[in-house]
Design a protein around this motif. Structure first.
Motif, PDB file in Angstrom:
ATOM      1  N   GLU A  53     -18.876  35.560 124.179  1.00 17.75           N
ATOM      2  CA  GLU A  53     -19.390  34.869 123.134  1.00 17.75           C
ATOM      3  C   GLU A  53     -21.007  35.172 122.185  1.00 17.75           C
ATOM      4  O   GLU A  53     -20.947  35.636 121.577  1.00 17.75           O
ATOM      5  CB  GLU A  53     -19.087  33.740 122.827  1.00 17.75           C
ATOM      6  N   ARG A  54     -21.418  35.310 123.078  1.00 11.48           N
ATOM      7  CA  ARG A  54     -22.873  35.526 122.967  1.00 11.48           C
ATOM      8  C   ARG A  54     -23.289  36.510 122.879  1.00 11.48           C
ATOM      9  O   ARG A  54     -24.335  37.116 122.146  1.00 11.48           O
ATOM     10  CB  ARG A  54     -24.197  34.509 123.718  1.00 11.48           C
ATOM     11  N   ALA A  55     -23.251  37.428 123.543  1.00  9.67           N
ATOM     12  CA  ALA A  55     -22.542  38.975 123.539  1.00  9.67           C
ATOM     13  C   ALA A  55     -21.921  39.626 122.362  1.00  9.67           C
ATOM     14  O   ALA A  55     -22.055  40.892 122.248  1.00  9.67           O
ATOM     15  CB  ALA A  55     -22.567  39.834 124.830  1.00  9.67           C
ATOM     16  N   HIS A  56     -20.885  39.368 122.004  1.00 17.44           N
ATOM     17  CA  HIS A  56     -20.224  39.841 120.848  1.00 17.44           C
ATOM     18  C   HIS A  56     -19.761  40.739 121.683  1.00 17.44           C
ATOM     19  O   HIS A  56     -19.432  41.865 120.358  1.00 17.44           O
ATOM     20  CB  HIS A  56     -20.397  40.330 119.734  1.00 17.44           C
ATOM     21  N   VAL A  57     -19.046  40.180 122.674  1.00 18.84           N
ATOM     22  CA  VAL A  57     -17.911  41.389 123.363  1.00 18.84           C
ATOM     23  C   VAL A  57     -16.971  40.556 123.780  1.00 18.84           C
ATOM     24  O   VAL A  57     -16.742  39.632 124.290  1.00 18.84           O
ATOM     25  CB  VAL A  57     -18.543  41.967 124.022  1.00 18.84           C
ATOM     26  N   ARG A  99     -13.949  43.594 128.564  1.00 17.70           N
ATOM     27  CA  ARG A  99     -14.707  44.390 128.078  1.00 17.70           C
ATOM     28  C   ARG A  99     -15.895  44.009 129.953  1.00 17.70           C
ATOM     29  O   ARG A  99     -16.394  44.658 130.964  1.00 17.70           O
ATOM     30  CB  ARG A  99     -15.548  44.395 127.569  1.00 17.70           C
ATOM     31  N   ILE A 100     -16.257  42.823 129.673  1.00 13.32           N
ATOM     32  CA  ILE A 100     -17.186  42.304 130.851  1.00 13.32           C
ATOM     33  C   ILE A 100     -16.759  42.275 132.437  1.00 13.32           C
ATOM     34  O   ILE A 100     -17.150  42.932 133.377  1.00 13.32           O
ATOM     35  CB  ILE A 100     -17.372  41.062 130.322  1.00 13.32           C
ATOM     36  N   GLN A 101     -14.978  41.783 132.531  1.00 11.23           N
ATOM     37  CA  GLN A 101     -14.288  41.337 133.285  1.00 11.23           C
ATOM     38  C   GLN A 101     -14.324  42.879 134.118  1.00 11.23           C
ATOM     39  O   GLN A 101     -14.528  43.514 135.551  1.00 11.23           O
ATOM     40  CB  GLN A 101     -13.100  40.781 132.770  1.00 11.23           C
ATOM     41  N   HIS A 102     -14.195  44.002 132.820  1.00 11.49           N
ATOM     42  CA  HIS A 102     -14.171  45.096 133.119  1.00 11.49           C
ATOM     43  C   HIS A 102     -15.161  45.732 133.990  1.00 11.49           C
ATOM     44  O   HIS A 102     -14.857  46.846 135.133  1.00 11.49           O
ATOM     45  CB  HIS A 102     -13.807  46.848 131.475  1.00 11.49           C
ATOM     46  N   HIS A 103     -15.481  45.792 133.695  1.00 14.71           N
ATOM     47  CA  HIS A 103     -17.676  46.437 134.249  1.00 14.71           C
ATOM     48  C   HIS A 103     -18.332  45.498 135.151  1.00 14.71           C
ATOM     49  O   HIS A 103     -19.017  46.693 135.726  1.00 14.71           O
ATOM     50  CB  HIS A 103     -18.374  46.687 132.635  1.00 14.71           C
ATOM     51  N   TYR A 104     -17.713  44.546 135.541  1.00 17.29           N
ATOM     52  CA  TYR A 104     -18.256  43.442 136.615  1.00 17.29           C
ATOM     53  C   TYR A 104     -17.573  43.016 137.030  1.00 17.29           C
ATOM     54  O   TYR A 104     -17.622  42.919 138.491  1.00 17.29           O
ATOM     55  CB  TYR A 104     -19.632  42.498 136.074  1.00 17.29           C
ATOM     56  N   GLY A 105     -15.988  43.273 136.790  1.00 12.38           N
ATOM     57  CA  GLY A 105     -15.161  41.978 137.570  1.00 12.38           C
ATOM     58  C   GLY A 105     -15.044  40.587 137.985  1.00 12.38           C
ATOM     59  O   GLY A 105     -13.922  40.414 137.739  1.00 12.38           O
ATOM     60  N   THR A 106     -16.052  40.381 138.627  1.00  8.12           N
ATOM     61  CA  THR A 106     -16.162  39.021 139.192  1.00  8.12           C
ATOM     62  C   THR A 106     -17.381  37.965 138.534  1.00  8.12           C
ATOM     63  O   THR A 106     -18.921  38.686 137.904  1.00  8.12           O
ATOM     64  CB  THR A 106     -16.465  38.623 140.137  1.00  8.12           C
ATOM     65  N   ARG A 107     -17.430  36.849 138.018  1.00  8.76           N
ATOM     66  CA  ARG A 107     -18.881  36.417 137.458  1.00  8.76           C
ATOM     67  C   ARG A 107     -19.856  36.879 138.609  1.00  8.76           C
ATOM     68  O   ARG A 107     -21.297  36.862 138.137  1.00  8.76           O
ATOM     69  CB  ARG A 107     -18.121  34.671 138.109  1.00  8.76           C
ATOM     70  N   ASP A 108     -19.775  36.459 139.898  1.00  5.69           N
ATOM     71  CA  ASP A 108     -20.350  36.879 140.802  1.00  5.69           C
ATOM     72  C   ASP A 108     -21.648  38.204 140.555  1.00  5.69           C
ATOM     73  O   ASP A 108     -22.480  38.593 140.430  1.00  5.69           O
ATOM     74  CB  ASP A 108     -20.300  36.870 142.143  1.00  5.69           C
ATOM     75  N   ALA A 109     -20.670  39.019 140.187  1.00  3.67           N
ATOM     76  CA  ALA A 109     -20.749  40.657 140.239  1.00  3.67           C
ATOM     77  C   ALA A 109     -21.764  40.917 138.676  1.00  3.67           C
ATOM     78  O   ALA A 109     -22.792  41.512 138.563  1.00  3.67           O
ATOM     79  CB  ALA A 109     -20.024  41.714 140.157  1.00  3.67           C
ATOM     80  N   LEU A 110     -21.735  39.966 138.046  1.00  2.00           N
ATOM     81  CA  LEU A 110     -21.976  39.932 136.526  1.00  2.00           C
ATOM     82  C   LEU A 110     -23.917  39.313 136.646  1.00  2.00           C
ATOM     83  O   LEU A 110     -24.627  39.594 136.236  1.00  2.00           O
ATOM     84  CB  LEU A 110     -21.730  39.121 135.424  1.00  2.00           C
ATOM     85  N   VAL A 111     -23.905  37.947 137.444  1.00  2.00           N
ATOM     86  CA  VAL A 111     -25.030  37.151 138.038  1.00  2.00           C
ATOM     87  C   VAL A 111     -26.319  38.263 138.503  1.00  2.00           C
ATOM     88  O   VAL A 111     -26.902  38.660 138.057  1.00  2.00           O
ATOM     89  CB  VAL A 111     -25.006  36.376 138.501  1.00  2.00           C
ATOM     90  N   ASP A 120     -25.010  50.768 126.220  1.00  4.62           N
ATOM     91  CA  ASP A 120     -26.555  50.921 126.207  1.00  4.62           C
ATOM     92  C   ASP A 120     -26.631  49.856 126.005  1.00  4.62           C
ATOM     93  O   ASP A 120     -27.411  48.488 126.536  1.00  4.62           O
ATOM     94  CB  ASP A 120     -27.248  52.285 126.482  1.00  4.62           C
ATOM     95  N   THR A 121     -26.528  49.869 124.257  1.00  2.07           N
ATOM     96  CA  THR A 121     -26.579  48.773 123.566  1.00  2.07           C
ATOM     97  C   THR A 121     -25.848  47.515 124.050  1.00  2.07           C
ATOM     98  O   THR A 121     -25.951  46.006 124.205  1.00  2.07           O
ATOM     99  CB  THR A 121     -25.998  48.949 122.316  1.00  2.07           C
ATOM    100  N   GLY A 122     -24.279  47.112 124.038  1.00  3.18           N
ATOM    101  CA  GLY A 122     -23.158  46.324 125.105  1.00  3.18           C
ATOM    102  C   GLY A 122     -23.439  45.747 126.191  1.00  3.18           C
ATOM    103  O   GLY A 122     -24.045  44.962 126.354  1.00  3.18           O
ATOM    104  N   ARG A 123     -24.422  46.856 127.244  1.00  4.75           N
ATOM    105  CA  ARG A 123     -25.222  46.963 128.508  1.00  4.75           C
ATOM    106  C   ARG A 123     -25.980  45.809 128.290  1.00  4.75           C
ATOM    107  O   ARG A 123     -26.414  44.286 128.845  1.00  4.75           O
ATOM    108  CB  ARG A 123     -25.044  47.202 129.125  1.00  4.75           C
ATOM    109  N   GLN A 124     -26.936  45.776 127.535  1.00  5.20           N
ATOM    110  CA  GLN A 124     -28.254  45.196 127.098  1.00  5.20           C
ATOM    111  C   GLN A 124     -27.843  43.651 126.755  1.00  5.20           C
ATOM    112  O   GLN A 124     -28.613  42.825 126.180  1.00  5.20           O
ATOM    113  CB  GLN A 124     -29.047  45.887 125.990  1.00  5.20           C
ATOM    114  N   SER A 125     -26.852  43.988 125.307  1.00  7.69           N
ATOM    115  CA  SER A 125     -26.240  41.991 125.327  1.00  7.69           C
ATOM    116  C   SER A 125     -25.809  41.749 126.178  1.00  7.69           C
ATOM    117  O   SER A 125     -26.331  40.159 125.873  1.00  7.69           O
ATOM    118  CB  SER A 125     -25.481  43.082 123.798  1.00  7.69           C
TER     119      SER A 125
END
Length: 188
Positions: A36-40, A44-56, A7-12
């Protein structure tokens, strides 16, 4: 990784996305910049969100969920809740300005992103329905005003005032005063 850490990672990650949007626009959101901003890690981001659009889109949904959770914490007072709905987005503080700028970037993105458009439209409809409910719970007789029209007018006024404060045409105080006077005219 435990649930709390996740949860903390997701919030970051969400905060990093919003910071990039607020300061540089949606197009500045990249996995590398968010990492860089989230310090992860980027992985990890790619694993959870797959694409930039999915992240946005996930960050848009998280913003809506956060506002809803904040609303649920309010006292069960129709007048206070209606006032909160109308005033919470006015950019009269650095935090509110940040949130309003991110929200408006999502509004702009909704033109070419059907999922963001759907999320925002669903949110606006839900907000309008809640305003109608709150207006109907007021002390005015039900036949005195059309609650749907009153809700739409108040929400349109709040949206327009938010834009005027964002561009510096009005102060947050002026916008608050105008919305407060409109609420008072409705007996809220």
């Amino acid at each position: 990784m435990g649930t709390r850490d996740a949860d903390t990672g997701r919030q970051s990650i969400m905060l990093a996305v919003w910071q990039l949007i607020a300061h540089h626009g949606i197009e500045a959101v990249t996995f590398r910049r968010v990492a860089e901003r989230a310090h992860v890690s980027v992985g990890r981001i790619q694993h959870h969100y797959g694409t930039r659009d999915a992240l946005v889109r996930a960050a848009c949904a998280a913003m809506i969920e956060g506002a809803h959770a904040q609303y649920q914490e309010l006292p069960d007072d129709p007048s206070a809740r209606l006032k909160h709905i109308l005033l919470h987005a006015l950019p009269d503080s650095p935090r509110a300005r940040f949130g309003a700028s991110v929200w408006h970037a999502y509004l702009a993105k909704s033109v070419d992103d059907a999922e963001i458009s759907r999320l925002l439209a669903e949110t606006k409809r839900g907000t309008e329905d809640e305003c109608v409910r709150l207006i109907k719970l007021s002390t005015r007789p039900p036949g005195d005003i059309d609650a749907r029209i009153a809700a739409r007018r108040l929400l349109a006024l709040a949206d327009g005032l938010t834009v005027r404060v964002l561009i510096g045409d009005l102060s947050g105080r002026e916008a608050h005063e105008l919305l407060e006077s409109e609420l008072a005219a409705l007996g809220r």
